[in-house]
Design a protein around this motif. Structure first.
Motif, PDB file in Angstrom:
ATOM      1  N   LYS A  24       7.944  36.217  60.796  1.00 28.07           N
ATOM      2  CA  LYS A  24       9.184  36.914  60.443  1.00 28.07           C
ATOM      3  C   LYS A  24      10.147  35.954  59.761  1.00 28.07           C
ATOM      4  O   LYS A  24      10.356  34.840  60.235  1.00 28.07           O
ATOM      5  CB  LYS A  24       9.840  37.488  61.699  1.00 28.07           C
ATOM      6  CG  LYS A  24      11.088  38.325  61.452  1.00 28.07           C
ATOM      7  CD  LYS A  24      11.618  38.890  62.755  1.00 28.07           C
ATOM      8  CE  LYS A  24      12.870  39.720  62.544  1.00 28.07           C
ATOM      9  NZ  LYS A  24      12.631  40.918  61.728  1.00 28.07           N
ATOM     10  N   THR A  25      10.718  36.389  58.639  1.00 28.99           N
ATOM     11  CA  THR A  25      11.684  35.568  57.917  1.00 28.99           C
ATOM     12  C   THR A  25      13.097  35.999  58.290  1.00 28.99           C
ATOM     13  O   THR A  25      13.474  37.157  58.084  1.00 28.99           O
ATOM     14  CB  THR A  25      11.496  35.710  56.391  1.00 28.99           C
ATOM     15  OG1 THR A  25      10.169  35.290  56.033  1.00 28.99           O
ATOM     16  CG2 THR A  25      12.512  34.853  55.647  1.00 28.99           C
ATOM     17  N   LEU A  26      13.852  35.071  58.860  1.00 29.05           N
ATOM     18  CA  LEU A  26      15.237  35.352  59.227  1.00 29.05           C
ATOM     19  C   LEU A  26      16.163  34.889  58.108  1.00 29.05           C
ATOM     20  O   LEU A  26      15.947  33.842  57.506  1.00 29.05           O
ATOM     21  CB  LEU A  26      15.603  34.620  60.524  1.00 29.05           C
ATOM     22  CG  LEU A  26      14.793  34.958  61.768  1.00 29.05           C
ATOM     23  CD1 LEU A  26      15.342  34.181  62.959  1.00 29.05           C
ATOM     24  CD2 LEU A  26      14.810  36.444  62.056  1.00 29.05           C
ATOM     25  N   LEU A  27      17.184  35.671  57.852  1.00 29.48           N
ATOM     26  CA  LEU A  27      18.158  35.315  56.830  1.00 29.48           C
ATOM     27  C   LEU A  27      19.311  34.557  57.480  1.00 29.48           C
ATOM     28  O   LEU A  27      19.889  35.022  58.457  1.00 29.48           O
ATOM     29  CB  LEU A  27      18.675  36.572  56.132  1.00 29.48           C
ATOM     30  CG  LEU A  27      17.630  37.402  55.376  1.00 29.48           C
ATOM     31  CD1 LEU A  27      18.288  38.649  54.792  1.00 29.48           C
ATOM     32  CD2 LEU A  27      16.965  36.587  54.271  1.00 29.48           C
ATOM     33  N   ASN A  28      19.627  33.388  56.930  1.00 30.67           N
ATOM     34  CA  ASN A  28      20.771  32.640  57.429  1.00 30.67           C
ATOM     35  C   ASN A  28      22.044  33.190  56.778  1.00 30.67           C
ATOM     36  O   ASN A  28      22.189  33.141  55.558  1.00 30.67           O
ATOM     37  CB  ASN A  28      20.629  31.144  57.092  1.00 30.67           C
ATOM     38  CG  ASN A  28      19.586  30.466  57.965  1.00 30.67           C
ATOM     39  OD1 ASN A  28      19.380  30.887  59.098  1.00 30.67           O
ATOM     40  ND2 ASN A  28      18.941  29.435  57.452  1.00 30.67           N
ATOM     41  N   ASN A  29      22.923  33.738  57.571  1.00 30.18           N
ATOM     42  CA  ASN A  29      24.152  34.301  57.033  1.00 30.18           C
ATOM     43  C   ASN A  29      25.332  33.765  57.825  1.00 30.18           C
ATOM     44  O   ASN A  29      25.738  34.339  58.833  1.00 30.18           O
ATOM     45  CB  ASN A  29      24.106  35.830  57.085  1.00 30.18           C
ATOM     46  CG  ASN A  29      25.196  36.463  56.240  1.00 30.18           C
ATOM     47  OD1 ASN A  29      26.296  35.929  56.128  1.00 30.18           O
ATOM     48  ND2 ASN A  29      24.889  37.611  55.652  1.00 30.18           N
ATOM     49  N   TRP A  30      25.858  32.641  57.377  1.00 36.42           N
ATOM     50  CA  TRP A  30      26.947  31.994  58.117  1.00 36.42           C
ATOM     51  C   TRP A  30      28.214  32.846  58.105  1.00 36.42           C
ATOM     52  O   TRP A  30      29.029  32.764  59.027  1.00 36.42           O
ATOM     53  CB  TRP A  30      27.228  30.609  57.547  1.00 36.42           C
ATOM     54  CG  TRP A  30      27.743  30.607  56.138  1.00 36.42           C
ATOM     55  CD1 TRP A  30      27.010  30.480  55.001  1.00 36.42           C
ATOM     56  CD2 TRP A  30      29.113  30.738  55.730  1.00 36.42           C
ATOM     57  NE1 TRP A  30      27.821  30.535  53.906  1.00 36.42           N
ATOM     58  CE2 TRP A  30      29.130  30.683  54.320  1.00 36.42           C
ATOM     59  CE3 TRP A  30      30.313  30.880  56.411  1.00 36.42           C
ATOM     60  CZ2 TRP A  30      30.301  30.775  53.578  1.00 36.42           C
ATOM     61  CZ3 TRP A  30      31.484  30.978  55.675  1.00 36.42           C
ATOM     62  CH2 TRP A  30      31.484  30.925  54.282  1.00 36.42           C
ATOM     63  N   ARG A  31      28.360  33.678  57.081  1.00 34.29           N
ATOM     64  CA  ARG A  31      29.540  34.539  57.029  1.00 34.29           C
ATOM     65  C   ARG A  31      29.552  35.521  58.195  1.00 34.29           C
ATOM     66  O   ARG A  31      30.593  35.794  58.791  1.00 34.29           O
ATOM     67  CB  ARG A  31      29.590  35.281  55.695  1.00 34.29           C
ATOM     68  CG  ARG A  31      29.935  34.406  54.492  1.00 34.29           C
ATOM     69  CD  ARG A  31      30.068  35.209  53.219  1.00 34.29           C
ATOM     70  NE  ARG A  31      30.470  34.379  52.099  1.00 34.29           N
ATOM     71  CZ  ARG A  31      29.623  33.682  51.358  1.00 34.29           C
ATOM     72  NH1 ARG A  31      28.324  33.716  51.636  1.00 34.29           N
ATOM     73  NH2 ARG A  31      30.067  32.941  50.359  1.00 34.29           N
ATOM     74  N   LEU A  32      28.371  36.071  58.513  1.00 31.35           N
ATOM     75  CA  LEU A  32      28.296  36.996  59.641  1.00 31.35           C
ATOM     76  C   LEU A  32      28.537  36.268  60.952  1.00 31.35           C
ATOM     77  O   LEU A  32      29.237  36.766  61.837  1.00 31.35           O
ATOM     78  CB  LEU A  32      26.944  37.712  59.658  1.00 31.35           C
ATOM     79  CG  LEU A  32      26.807  38.905  58.721  1.00 31.35           C
ATOM     80  CD1 LEU A  32      25.382  39.441  58.745  1.00 31.35           C
ATOM     81  CD2 LEU A  32      27.788  40.007  59.102  1.00 31.35           C
TER      82      LEU A  32
END
Length: 243
Positions: free
Chosen positions: A181-189
């Motif tokens: 599974k590829t997780l998206l890094n979203n520091w804004r969230l």
């Protein structure tokens, strides 16, 4: 409990000589391990629901679901979120607990009028219910400053025991290795306002994902690490794996 079965199979008494006992126990262990691996594969492919809990009444309506899931597998994915103000951490505002079934419970602690419900606090303080995640000691330490939690386990320790090669020990890398599974890094969230009156759908999805991935990685790791041993409890085995 399935996790207890996984780490302590229910072996029947065999009234044979020592040689036969050893052979039969070996067969039983192999059979039990195969059952677990097949069952764990089904579990990690299951899809549950994301349940938002904003007050005690919400919790009363769904508490039996969380209790039921923990009764089957005594471990939960654990994560929490908080807001920052002027560079300082505010109290934890969101607690995420995910179960083997794919259900994820999002507790908006900042909207609870009173303290955490006692039935939820009992789950958090029960050492036999594992709270798992990657670097969860960081979250657990913050959470413990505001509330209380016991029985947490950093999945990186089991990853080291699984002898991973050329794999980083972050959540993103472990999710890719164990779950594909590829997780998206979203520091804004992650840095978003977790005390907002209404969470966005992106916030809800983001918050649930880390906890769900945590419990899924644990199940995948134990498929690799578990070898049934007579009379060993899951606590004993995890302590041995952690060393």
């Amino acid at each position: 409990m399935l996790l207890n079965f996984m780490l302590k199979p229910n072996l029947v008494k065999i009234s044979h000589n020592i040689g036969s006992l050893g052979i039969n126990c070996g067969i039983k262990r192999t059979f039990s391990q195969q059952i677990w691996k097949e069952r764990a594969s089904e579990i990690t492919q299951s899809e549950g629901s994301i349940i938002l809990i904003e007050n005690e009444l919400n919790w009363e309506k769904v508490s039996s679901i969380l209790t039921r899931d923990i009764g089957a597998v005594n471990a939960v994915g654990f994560d929490c979120e908080w807001a920052n103000e002027s560079g300082r951490r505010k109290p934890v505002s969101l607690l995420q607990l995910a179960t083997y079934s794919g259900n994820c419970f999002l507790f908006r602690l900042n909207s609870f009028q009173n303290n955490i419900p006692s039935s939820l606090q009992e789950i958090l303080e029960n050492k036999k219910i594992l709270k798992v995640g990657v670097a969860c000691d960081f979250d657990a330490s913050h959470f413990a400053e505001d509330y209380n939690v016991k029985g947490w386990l950093d999945l990186r320790h089991l990853a080291v025991q699984d002898d991973l090669k050329n794999c980083k020990l972050g959540l993103k890398s472990l999710a890719k290795h164990y779950l594909g599974k590829t997780l998206l890094n979203n520091w804004r969230l992650r840095a978003s306002d977790w005390e907002s009156n209404t969470l966005t759908q992106d916030q809800v999805t983001y918050a649930a994902e880390d906890a769900i991935v945590g419990i899924s990685i644990l199940l995948a790791q134990l498929k690799n690490l578990w070898t049934p041993v007579l009379e060993e409890t899951w606590e004993t085995i995890l302590l041995r794996l952690w060393k």
